[in-house]
Design an enzyme around this catalytic site. Structure first.
Site, mmCIF file in Angstrom:
data_model
loop_
_atom_site.group_PDB
_atom_site.id
_atom_site.type_symbol
_atom_site.label_atom_id
_atom_site.label_comp_id
_atom_site.label_asym_id
_atom_site.label_seq_id
_atom_site.Cartn_x
_atom_site.Cartn_y
_atom_site.Cartn_z
ATOM 1 N N GLU A 173 0.827 -1.225 0.000
ATOM 2 C CA GLU A 173 0.000 0.000 0.000
ATOM 3 C C GLU A 173 0.854 1.266 0.000
ATOM 4 O O GLU A 173 0.653 2.170 0.827
ATOM 5 C CB GLU A 173 -0.976 -0.015 1.184
ATOM 6 C CG GLU A 173 -1.989 -1.129 1.084
ATOM 7 C CD GLU A 173 -3.100 -1.071 2.131
ATOM 8 O OE1 GLU A 173 -3.039 -0.247 3.055
ATOM 9 O OE2 GLU A 173 -4.057 -1.865 1.991
ATOM 10 N N GLU A 291 -5.462 -8.516 -0.122
ATOM 11 C CA GLU A 291 -6.135 -8.170 1.146
ATOM 12 C C GLU A 291 -7.597 -7.932 0.827
ATOM 13 O O GLU A 291 -7.922 -7.029 0.047
ATOM 14 C CB GLU A 291 -5.537 -6.908 1.789
ATOM 15 C CG GLU A 291 -4.177 -7.125 2.411
ATOM 16 C CD GLU A 291 -3.695 -5.921 3.221
ATOM 17 O OE1 GLU A 291 -4.546 -5.220 3.814
ATOM 18 O OE2 GLU A 291 -2.480 -5.692 3.241
HETATM 19 O O1 AHR Z 1 -4.961 -5.848 7.187
HETATM 20 C C1 AHR Z 1 -4.857 -4.699 7.968
HETATM 21 C C2 AHR Z 1 -4.164 -3.559 7.227
HETATM 22 O O2 AHR Z 1 -4.991 -3.109 6.189
HETATM 23 C C3 AHR Z 1 -2.874 -3.885 6.549
HETATM 24 O O3 AHR Z 1 -1.774 -3.796 7.396
HETATM 25 C C4 AHR Z 1 -2.788 -2.841 5.472
HETATM 26 O O4 AHR Z 1 -2.076 -3.282 4.354
HETATM 27 C C5 AHR Z 1 -4.229 -2.508 5.167
HETATM 28 O O5 AHR Z 1 -4.459 -1.141 5.156
#
Ligand code: AHR
Length: 507
Positions: A173, A291
């Site tokens: 990210e 994610e």
């Molecule tokens: O999964 C929790 C967080 O969400 C992670 O660390 C990040 O990559 C995302 O913003």
């Protein structure tokens, strides 16, 4: 009564389901590692300190790949802190989650834990505070056989054979202002390109994932992905996508959120292919949705958490029945894009926005979201098939017209089974489902599993771990070439069919 129709046809294959679509994620965050997967001294811990009760639940999910160590954590992580004699490992202020990190668990422990979980590791490198040099050293430490500084250090640490880590994320990210060392797309693209080059020079067999936008709401969504890909296209294999959904109004609005995931995938596929065309590239870059989940229950409590604790209980969402339905809709959406989404990671796996919860020193249990993910992982392998659903719709104030039915089919690798995964989003009425199965005249229903609950906010908890569980008591039947089922209001459904070879119509 709302109605929906689907068609099971051999002509509607979407693509092969890459088993890595059922991946997950463990970050050094909260109690994911400490008190989650790793807890020396717990009555169920093995000699390595891994909780066997948790490992049992992970293995039952058949998760083929697990991302580590972050997430936001990785952007401030020195991987060297987490290897070597435990007594020499430093305690650090962990800035991403304002916690303490004592590094008792690191890369070697994670690879060993993955082997115990029957999964392969996916490692992320730090492109926040560090860069290509630390990244290529970590690849050398993990994958080079012997005879160099880093490979011999691994051997001295007790790991003679290389870890053979196949999948690597180029940061995390990096477009987000919350990220340690956040970058513009050009800044990131240059660093990611140089890191990718040297990582592949150390081990040309690895696969690399470049960071895409953190979510579809970023003001730079799309442009970031295009620029990052322009810089890295030749060297990478996948671009990453992330998304988390929250409930801000009613259940119908919550369940409509998965339409946004569909849009996010479609837009990123288009960008990948535009960059490919401009570069006249022969290679196709695919998508790693590394994610995805529902995340909102814990936000308020987390804002009050005291900083600099070791393994504080952060992001401990207790999931409801309606959350599980949204996870089911998201899983179906990923399968509907199985031709381009080749990897995905349910974020995360234990305690932190997770399907599995533990009590430190105590029991563990399955959250509601465990079940749709588990069913897809068990029966969603083979070829994804579009069911061309025609469903009645409702109006969501957030997302407009939303079909009551979300569905996809998967034909098993040996062609003898088709599983229909379906969600009825209607809050109060059953959905009358009819399926055209004329292509499969000998089909029979093996079972119809469904997960329903009168209370959309029912949850599994430590004291009541089986409040919401699936049962094989659905009413799907086959009646003269048609699949007929009544899907209960707010239900997750798995209709398992046994089929013979499909009937082919001569051209
Ligand atoms: O999964 C929790 C967080 O969400 C992670 O660390 C990040 O990559 C995302 O913003």
């Amino acid at each position: 009564m709302p109605k929906a129709k689907i068609t099971l046809s051999q002509d509607r294959a979407i693509g092969a389901v890459d088993p890595r679509l059922y991946g997950s994620f463990i970050e050094h965050l909260g109690r994911a590692v400490y008190g989650g997967i790793y807890e020396p001294g717990h009555p169920r811990a093995n000699a390595q300190g891994f909780r066997e009760d948790v490992l049992g639940l992970v293995r039952a999910l058949r998760v083929p790949v697990i991302r580590y160590p972050g997430g936001n954590f990785v952007s401030g992580y020195n991987w060297e802190d987490g290897v070597g004699p435990a007594a020499d490992r430093p305690v650090r202020l962990e800035l991403a989650w304002r916690s303490l990190e004592h590094n008792a668990f690191g890369t070697n422990e994670f690879v060993q834990w993955c082997r115990a979980a029957q999964a392969q590791p996916m490692l992320a490198v730090n492109l926040g505070t560090r860069g290509p040099d630390a990244a290529r050293s970590l690849v050398e430490y993990c994958n080079h056989p012997r005879g160099t500084q880093w490979s011999d250090l691994r051997r001295r640490h007790g790991f003679e054979a290389p870890h053979d880590v196949r999948i690597w994320c180029l940061g995390n990210e990096m477009d987000g202002p919350w990220q340690i060392g956040a970058k513009t797309a050009d800044e990131y693209g240059r660093v990611a390109c140089e890191a990718a080059k040297v990582m592949k020079w150390v081990d040309p067999t690895i696969e690399l994932i470049t960071c895409g936008s953190s979510n579809i709401s970023m003001s730079t969504f799309g442009e970031w992905d295009r620029v990052a890909l322009e810089h890295t296209y030749e060297h990478v294999d996948y671009v990453s996508l992330h998304t988390y959904y929250r409930k801000s109004s009613g259940t119908p609005e919550l369940l409509g959120r998965s339409l946004r995931m569909d849009e996010q995938i479609t837009r990123i596929v288009r960008i990948c292919d535009e960059v490919k065309a401009r570069k006249k590239g022969a290679k196709t870059v695919n998508l790693s949705f590394d994610e995805w989940n529902v995340w909102y229950h814990s936000n308020e409590r987390d804002r009050t958490m005291a900083p600099w604790q070791l393994a504080p209980p952060l992001l401990e969402d207790i999931y409801t029945h309606e959350d599980a339905l949204l996870v089911g809709c998201m899983m179906i959406t990923l399968l509907r894009h199985a031709d381009r989404v080749k990897m995905a990671c349910l974020a995360q796996l234990v305690n932190v926005i997770a399907p599995i919860m533990t009590v430190t020193g105590g029991a563990c249990w399955r959250q509601t979201i465990y079940y749709p993910f588990c069913h897809a992982s068990l029966w969603g392998r083979g070829t994804a098939i579009a069911l061309s659903p025609r469903s009645d719709h409702y109006h969501s104030t957030d997302d407009g017209s939303v079909p009551y039915l979300e569905a996809v089919g998967v034909c098993s690798e040996d062609g003898t089974a088709i599983t229909v995964f379906a969600v009825n989003r209607h809050v109060s009425e059953p959905l009358q489902l009819t399926g055209d199965v004329r292509d499969y005249p000998g089909a029979t229903v093996v079972e119809h599993i469904q997960m329903t609950h009168a209370n959309p906010e029912a949850a599994n908890t430590r004291d009541n771990p089986d409040a919401v569980t699936p049962r094989a008591d659905g009413n799907a039947t086959l009646q003269s070439g048609a699949l007929v089922a009544s899907l209960p209001p707010l239900s997750w459904n798995v209709i398992r069919l046994r089929v013979g070879p499909p009937v082919t119509t001569p051209a």
